[in-house]
Design a protein around this motif. Sequence first.
Motif, PDB file in Angstrom:
ATOM      1  N   ARG B  66      81.572  24.170  52.466  1.00  0.00           N
ATOM      2  CA  ARG B  66      82.679  23.295  52.140  1.00  0.00           C
ATOM      3  C   ARG B  66      83.930  23.783  52.563  1.00  0.00           C
ATOM      4  NH1 ARG B  66      82.629  23.463  45.637  1.00  0.00           N
ATOM      5  NH2 ARG B  66      80.699  22.258  45.861  1.00  0.00           N
ATOM      6  N   ARG B  94      79.026  15.131  53.598  1.00  0.00           N
ATOM      7  CA  ARG B  94      79.287  14.305  52.202  1.00  0.00           C
ATOM      8  C   ARG B  94      80.663  14.871  51.710  1.00  0.00           C
ATOM      9  NH1 ARG B  94      78.966  16.930  47.062  1.00  0.00           N
ATOM     10  NH2 ARG B  94      79.052  14.953  46.078  1.00  0.00           N
ATOM     11  N   PHE B  95      81.163  14.027  51.006  1.00  0.00           N
ATOM     12  CA  PHE B  95      82.624  14.355  50.537  1.00  0.00           C
ATOM     13  C   PHE B  95      82.307  14.824  48.701  1.00  0.00           C
ATOM     14  CE2 PHE B  95      83.286  11.995  54.238  1.00  0.00           C
ATOM     15  CZ  PHE B  95      84.629  12.241  54.459  1.00  0.00           C
ATOM     16  N   THR B  96      83.194  15.590  48.320  1.00  0.00           N
ATOM     17  CA  THR B  96      83.135  15.727  46.903  1.00  0.00           C
ATOM     18  C   THR B  96      84.083  15.170  46.001  1.00  0.00           C
ATOM     19  OG1 THR B  96      84.538  17.659  46.865  1.00  0.00           O
ATOM     20  CG2 THR B  96      82.494  18.187  47.695  1.00  0.00           C
ATOM     21  N   THR B  97      83.975  15.195  44.726  1.00  0.00           N
ATOM     22  CA  THR B  97      84.857  14.338  43.872  1.00  0.00           C
ATOM     23  C   THR B  97      86.422  14.803  44.124  1.00  0.00           C
ATOM     24  OG1 THR B  97      83.048  14.223  42.462  1.00  0.00           O
ATOM     25  CG2 THR B  97      85.305  13.671  41.347  1.00  0.00           C
ATOM     26  N   ASN B  99      87.956  15.869  47.196  1.00  0.00           N
ATOM     27  CA  ASN B  99      88.393  15.515  48.288  1.00  0.00           C
ATOM     28  C   ASN B  99      87.823  16.790  49.167  1.00  0.00           C
ATOM     29  OD1 ASN B  99      89.513  13.065  47.113  1.00  0.00           O
ATOM     30  ND2 ASN B  99      91.189  14.261  46.540  1.00  0.00           N
ATOM     31  N   GLU B 102      81.824  18.361  52.733  1.00  0.00           N
ATOM     32  CA  GLU B 102      80.606  19.173  52.729  1.00  0.00           C
ATOM     33  C   GLU B 102      79.742  18.977  54.027  1.00  0.00           C
ATOM     34  OE1 GLU B 102      80.120  20.752  48.355  1.00  0.00           O
ATOM     35  OE2 GLU B 102      78.647  19.099  48.766  1.00  0.00           O
TER      36      GLU B 102
END
Lengths: 437, 397
Positions: B66, B94-97, B99, B102
């Motif tokens: 991350r 992917r992106f996390t909530t 910003n 990952e």
Amino acid sequence: MAKRETPLLDQLESGPWPSFVSDIKRAAESRHKNERNLEYQIPVDVCDDLLGVLELSYEEGVTHWKHGGIVGVFGYGGGVIGRYCDQPENFPGVAHFHTMRVNQPSGKYYTASYLNDLCDLWDFRGSGLTNMHGATGDIVFIGTTTEQLEEIFFELTHKFDQDLGGSGSNLRTPATCLGESRCEFACYDTQSLCTHLTHEYQDELHRPAFPYKFKFKFDGCPNGCVAAIARSDLSFLGTWRDDIRIDQEKVAAYIGGEIQANAGAFAGRDWGAFDIQKEVIDLCPSQCMSLEDGKLAIDTKNCTRCMHCINVMPQALKIGNDRGCSMLAGAKSPILDGAQMGSLLVPFIKVEDNYDAIQEIIENIWDWWMEEGKNRERLGELIKRQGFQKLLDSTGIKALPQHIQEPRSNPYILWKEEEVEGGWGRDINEFRKHHAR
Amino acid sequence: MAFISSGYNPSKPMENRITDIGPRDFHDFLPPVIKKNFGKWAYHEILEPGVLMHKADSGDEVYTVRVGGCRLMSTEHIREITSIAEKHCDGYVRFTTRNNIEFMVDSKEKVAPLKKDLLSRREPGGGFKFPLGGTGACITNIVHTQGWIHCHTPATDASGTVKSTMDELFDEFTHMRLPAILRISMACCLNMCGAVHCSDLAILGIHRKPPMIDNEYIDNMCEIPLAVAACPVAAIRPSKTEVVVKGEKKTVKTVAIKNERCMFCGNCYTMCPSLPLADKEGDGIAIMVGGKISNRLCAPKFSKVVIAFIPNEPPRWPTLTKTIRKIVDAYSKNAHKYERLGSWAERIGWEKFFEICEIPFTEHIIDDFRDPAYYTWRQTTNFKWTNGVEEFANIKK
């Protein structure tokens, strides 16, 4: 070489955290170099002018963006937010600088090729600047001109099988945590429910017919990684009804220090050896845990499923198997009448392949809110104005002690006539026969 | 710059039109190891700050690296992300909530080269393009709004305050040494697109001057009744006034504002562009603390205002970042393990919070907005003595 001097913004290029200024400068340079030989459809110096107008705001301490005009794509009332610069002659590259919201895939997983395709489109027809992602969850394309809106929409739908998200008084783009895709705490498939409802309610998402915005958010467990309980008019938080599954051998391993507690989340400081009594059993908010002869016991009937013990010992304790979600209604940030957290409406509902029961609740709420809600009144404000009982009436849900934190402390009960024996119609003359004036 | 058509025909907008298809199916974007073990994850471990390992019932493992990201991101940066994903992660990301970005790999050996690659990528100013961290008991990325870069109602900048704050707190992003997670959020006006109202620490842009009235244009630009209705404190009423247009006096419909009632929410300006309220001296930042979203240990909480105003000091907002540092340090030093910032403040008492954090208390911090205000005043004799209130004489204004 930068087109504009930005001495204030330049000071945001130092320091360890990624610099948005350096990134925009790099984008500006790349546009000028144009190594992909694009026939840019909006001004080539859009990024330079954006830095210029931002530098001006840094000097003057105020914004230079005007209210959005009414721009959009044909047949939709959302997904595009109009934006104009209030000094178009000085910053022609960003005179029109509209935003487009692109509905993200649930869980925000991507393939490189898909993202590269979006980048190609956005370099060609827009500024090349984005938000990954906006606060509601969309991929946000920042900055294009009015003429490009339909062109971008056409390419998104025809080439990339991709639609816009929501804006205005409609269903906003639903958002979810990553759920079962990579989390052992997920109590239901958040991504599938989110995707299903997004498709089911495309009309509500694209064509504003509501009093104000309406948000769905889906959290797989009570840890709440997408903040559903605080941010969505209707939130779906995973939970379970049966026992937390306990692996006693693993419990012993945590106690013995063979497995690091908290999955290592506190490893950066010496907090001493893990103490299950102090760190788990004594902190349990409902005091439903005990340790006897090295065996951990949880009194399920008294457990409120707060996740603390599971977070601390994820290898030893697992969510139950009888899973579903709780639904809470009415969360919003403070504008206008103060912030509201979601209030528990449905303590438990199964989330399986058929979502009919969930949709029935959603649609009943919408019917009530569209009938009774005032212009720009969020669901939470309507619940406050008309009472929680009206929410129960509109959804046909029975009042339960789980709905309240505590009983009312005033006796001002709004009895309904049909609840009172004999009704409210009485004869004053009959009364006066026995009660002189 | 010749116009190139996508195929869309403006004279026949419905021709060949595709609508209401929604987002792409997320299954198309899941890495194989994720797809294979969907819904069958056993547990996770944080191997080091920024590196997670999720173990599936099947025995499969997925390693997630991350890194922090700017929410405002160019296609250049996205292409760099996708090139890393192609090089190390079979083309998935992917992106996390919050910003973060990952990168996932399916074996432990792939972690070190990925990390090395990410940390080697630096900006011209020396900063990390991909700082590793944001896991466990840390300060992860700040969620925020647009600010001066793209919004019409901000009272401060978003990206600049966030960059300045994250530079100051960088070591808390890359370490896991706080008593619990500490979530920071930033919203550039009271609309709170960033929903900062339930954050451990919130940076909130606020206005302090009532709207100006553009008398000459308001009746043409706005629906006056909507502007009147937009005011939550009924400070705006319909009115008439005289203006001079091209040397000629004329009476126009406008609004009148009771300035002393204004709560500076900006809702009127949202409804009516002829009521701007942004101002260099008037605008600045409030700090809120003690909110949370998780149900862990106790119910979610709202953030509370503890500092009513900090002036805008672009480009680096030094007073803001120093103040935040002070609060974070006091929390880090004094809170118990597992105690979120708000739970710590409640345990020690808010009066103690102000003392320990050395925040001067002012009357602005006492709620006076409608009914809920009463429930925030103290209806008990249980309180702690703090600096300055030992003697009654000292507390008189």
